[in-house]
Motif scaffolding. Structure first.
Motif, PDB file in Angstrom:
ATOM      1  N   UNK A 172       0.866  -1.186   0.000  1.00 19.80           N
ATOM      2  CA  UNK A 172       0.000   0.000   0.000  1.00 19.80           C
ATOM      3  C   UNK A 172       0.897   1.228   0.000  1.00 19.80           C
ATOM      4  N   UNK A 173       0.372   2.377  -0.404  1.00 21.88           N
ATOM      5  CA  UNK A 173       1.205   3.577  -0.389  1.00 21.88           C
ATOM      6  C   UNK A 173       1.710   3.891   1.022  1.00 21.88           C
ATOM      7  N   UNK A 174       2.931   4.356   1.083  1.00 23.88           N
ATOM      8  CA  UNK A 174       3.541   4.754   2.357  1.00 23.88           C
ATOM      9  C   UNK A 174       2.631   5.727   3.099  1.00 23.88           C
ATOM     10  N   UNK A 175       2.012   6.614   2.350  1.00 22.77           N
ATOM     11  CA  UNK A 175       1.158   7.641   2.956  1.00 22.77           C
ATOM     12  C   UNK A 175       0.081   7.044   3.860  1.00 22.77           C
ATOM     13  N   UNK A 176      -0.448   5.902   3.468  1.00 22.94           N
ATOM     14  CA  UNK A 176      -1.517   5.316   4.280  1.00 22.94           C
ATOM     15  C   UNK A 176      -1.001   4.814   5.624  1.00 22.94           C
ATOM     16  N   UNK A 177       0.307   4.644   5.731  1.00 20.93           N
ATOM     17  CA  UNK A 177       0.893   4.164   6.989  1.00 20.93           C
ATOM     18  C   UNK A 177       1.405   5.306   7.860  1.00 20.93           C
ATOM     19  N   UNK A 178       1.472   6.483   7.257  1.00 22.05           N
ATOM     20  CA  UNK A 178       1.992   7.642   7.999  1.00 22.05           C
ATOM     21  C   UNK A 178       0.859   8.322   8.747  1.00 22.05           C
ATOM     22  N   UNK A 179       0.710   8.015  10.003  1.00 26.65           N
ATOM     23  CA  UNK A 179      -0.395   8.609  10.762  1.00 26.65           C
ATOM     24  C   UNK A 179       0.008   9.960  11.329  1.00 26.65           C
ATOM     25  N   UNK A 180       1.272  10.104  11.657  1.00 23.76           N
ATOM     26  CA  UNK A 180       1.727  11.335  12.276  1.00 23.76           C
ATOM     27  C   UNK A 180       1.205  11.501  13.697  1.00 23.76           C
ATOM     28  N   UNK A 181       0.544  10.486  14.172  1.00 23.73           N
ATOM     29  CA  UNK A 181      -0.026  10.565  15.527  1.00 23.73           C
ATOM     30  C   UNK A 181       1.029  10.320  16.589  1.00 23.73           C
ATOM     31  N   UNK A 182       0.903  11.028  17.702  1.00 24.84           N
ATOM     32  CA  UNK A 182       1.792  10.789  18.828  1.00 24.84           C
ATOM     33  C   UNK A 182       1.147   9.759  19.744  1.00 24.84           C
ATOM     34  N   UNK A 183       1.911   8.739  20.068  1.00 23.78           N
ATOM     35  CA  UNK A 183       1.369   7.705  20.960  1.00 23.78           C
ATOM     36  C   UNK A 183       1.376   8.193  22.405  1.00 23.78           C
ATOM     37  N   UNK A 184       0.425   7.700  23.162  1.00 22.42           N
ATOM     38  CA  UNK A 184       0.389   8.012  24.584  1.00 22.42           C
ATOM     39  C   UNK A 184       1.224   6.986  25.332  1.00 22.42           C
ATOM     40  N   UNK A 185       1.974   7.442  26.319  1.00 26.27           N
ATOM     41  CA  UNK A 185       2.787   6.512  27.091  1.00 26.27           C
ATOM     42  C   UNK A 185       2.202   6.366  28.492  1.00 26.27           C
ATOM     43  N   UNK A 186       2.370   5.200  29.090  1.00 25.96           N
ATOM     44  CA  UNK A 186       1.815   4.986  30.435  1.00 25.96           C
ATOM     45  C   UNK A 186       2.736   5.502  31.527  1.00 25.96           C
ATOM     46  N   UNK A 187       3.449   6.556  31.251  1.00 23.01           N
ATOM     47  CA  UNK A 187       4.302   7.173  32.276  1.00 23.01           C
ATOM     48  C   UNK A 187       4.464   8.643  31.926  1.00 23.01           C
ATOM     49  N   UNK A 188       4.869   9.404  32.896  1.00 24.67           N
ATOM     50  CA  UNK A 188       5.076  10.832  32.683  1.00 24.67           C
ATOM     51  C   UNK A 188       6.436  11.041  32.022  1.00 24.67           C
ATOM     52  N   UNK A 189       6.525  12.040  31.161  1.00 23.41           N
ATOM     53  CA  UNK A 189       7.797  12.343  30.508  1.00 23.41           C
ATOM     54  C   UNK A 189       8.179  13.790  30.804  1.00 23.41           C
ATOM     55  N   UNK A 190       9.380  13.967  31.288  1.00 20.68           N
ATOM     56  CA  UNK A 190       9.914  15.316  31.500  1.00 20.68           C
ATOM     57  C   UNK A 190      11.145  15.455  30.618  1.00 20.68           C
ATOM     58  N   UNK A 191      11.141  16.477  29.782  1.00 17.55           N
ATOM     59  CA  UNK A 191      12.279  16.648  28.874  1.00 17.55           C
ATOM     60  C   UNK A 191      13.161  17.810  29.314  1.00 17.55           C
ATOM     61  N   UNK A 192      14.410  17.506  29.551  1.00 14.40           N
ATOM     62  CA  UNK A 192      15.391  18.537  29.881  1.00 14.40           C
ATOM     63  C   UNK A 192      16.372  18.659  28.719  1.00 14.40           C
ATOM     64  N   UNK A 193      16.570  19.880  28.257  1.00 14.77           N
ATOM     65  CA  UNK A 193      17.567  20.121  27.216  1.00 14.77           C
ATOM     66  C   UNK A 193      18.738  20.854  27.840  1.00 14.77           C
ATOM     67  N   UNK A 194      19.919  20.343  27.608  1.00 11.59           N
ATOM     68  CA  UNK A 194      21.115  20.993  28.154  1.00 11.59           C
ATOM     69  C   UNK A 194      21.770  21.777  27.018  1.00 11.59           C
ATOM     70  N   UNK A 195      22.109  23.010  27.298  1.00 17.52           N
ATOM     71  CA  UNK A 195      22.794  23.793  26.259  1.00 17.52           C
ATOM     72  C   UNK A 195      23.724  24.823  26.880  1.00 17.52           C
ATOM     73  N   UNK A 196      24.623  25.304  26.056  1.00 20.14           N
ATOM     74  CA  UNK A 196      25.586  26.328  26.455  1.00 20.14           C
ATOM     75  C   UNK A 196      25.615  27.367  25.350  1.00 20.14           C
ATOM     76  N   UNK A 197      26.091  28.571  25.649  1.00 20.64           N
ATOM     77  CA  UNK A 197      26.303  29.547  24.572  1.00 20.64           C
ATOM     78  C   UNK A 197      27.212  28.911  23.522  1.00 20.64           C
ATOM     79  N   UNK A 198      26.933  29.202  22.280  1.00 21.63           N
ATOM     80  CA  UNK A 198      27.615  28.473  21.215  1.00 21.63           C
ATOM     81  C   UNK A 198      29.148  28.517  21.286  1.00 21.63           C
TER      82      UNK A 198
END
Length: 293
Positions: A172-198
């Motif tokens: 089948x066309x790839x497009x039909x498989x591309x849902x773009x949906x975000x799955x729900x996870x059974x846990x909380x997610x906290x995202x920390x990004x670490x960065x410095x001045x370039x």
RNA sequence: GGUUCCUUGGCCGAGUGGUUAGGUACCGGUCUGCAAAACCGUUUACUCCAGUUCGAAUCUGGAAGGAACCU
């Protein structure tokens, strides 16, 4: 509530140390989200956590594969979701630390279900590209999946090839498989990004490359040189050293190239993360002292 | 001191009197199965002064800087 703490950011910013600090404080284990530290033969050039570091906190997915083993973000998603319940039995927290953007997203959002491509199909599409060029595979994709063809980058043979593979494998066309949906996870997610001045980040990167070379990266690269055709070695640091071994690049140029390409990679990571508004950005100092609410 | 030659964007490098080479670096971006992969985009110029010309980076003269050779 079980919580997955994601620690990400550009290469060289110091994620490994920070993850260990936080993990120790929370009695958590660390899941590495790094597509190259997965391979056991190349710890130096990928700045993988050392034996000493891994002795402080249990790490998963570091040095678990041979260079010739196929792996993917989707496989990573499957493997991590299988592992997480056992980590959450031992602790309320688990830490996902790494800079492979697609791997992080695979865990946090999931990846669409797509059939695994057989070697025959994969090789036949690659052959077609090699023999007939990009126009030919573009035409093929236009026929198989006009919707995807309309949005894909027509210069990017990897994406075109991949889309054709999927169409052929799935029927089948790839497009039909591309849902773009975000799955729900059974846990909380906290995202920390670490960065410095370039400028500071780039200085750290440059210094780290020097240290890797002092610490045996050249010897490491020599030992895997015979496998240089493998995708896992299509990696910043090794590519340049292989060119040096081949005599097509002198040592100084190779070293500077590694630094440059690592900086470019860091920028690419930052570009990717810039779109993710779930990330809380912190300096390394702030991150080391960070505790969950 | 003399003769000849050179001077293009961060760097390399082509160029014709008027339609803005190219490469590389930098910067920016794309991204749902090899992702440290693959791909795309923008910006920066003709050493200075005067002249010829409708028009000069491209011709002429001078200045400055540089190179080679000669005394």
């Amino acid at each position: 509530m079980k919580t997955l703490i994601v620690i990400t950011g550009p290469t060289g910013v110091g994620k490994t140390d920070i993850a260990i600090n936080i993990a120790k404080r929370l009695s958590a284990e660390i899941i590495s989200a790094d597509s190259r530290q997965l391979y056991r033969e190349i710890p130096i050039g990928t700045a993988a956590p050392t034996v000493e570091e891994q002795a402080k906190v249990c790490h998963h997915f570091v040095g678990t594969l041979n260079l010739d083993q196929y792996y993917s973000a989707a496989q990573f998603e499957t493997d991590v979701l299988k592992l997480l319940p056992s980590l959450f039995e031992k602790s309320d927290y688990a830490i996902l630390c790494g800079g492979s953007m697609l791997y992080i997203d695979a865990i946090c959002r999931g990846i669409d279900e797509i059939p695994t491509i057989s070697d025959e199909i994969r090789n036949s599409v690659i052959e077609k590209y090699k023999n007939e060029g990009i126009e030919s595979i573009c035409a093929e994709l236009q026929r198989l999946d006009p919707d995807y063809y309309a949005i894909v980058d027509h210069s990017n043979h990897k994406r075109i090839i991949h889309a054709i593979e999927i169409c052929q494998q799935a029927g089948v066309p790839y497009t039909t498989l591309r849902t773009g949906k975000h799955k729900q996870r059974p846990f909380r997610i906290i995202k920390l990004g670490i960065n410095l001045p370039r400028p500071q980040l780039f200085e750290r990167i440059n210094n780290r490359v020097e240290k890797m070379l002092e610490n045996g990266m050249i010897e490491e690269a020599k030992q895997v040189y015979h496998l240089r055709h493998l995708n896992a070695l299509n990696t910043v640091g090794y590519k340049e050293l292989f060119a040096y071994f081949d005599g097509t690049m002198d040592y100084t140029t190779a070293k500077e190239r590694i630094k440059k390409n690592t900086r470019v990679y860091a920028k690419k990571q930052l570009t990717w993360y810039a779109k993710d508004n779930e990330i809380a950005w912190l300096t390394p100092q702030e991150a080391s002292a960070w505790t969950p609410l």
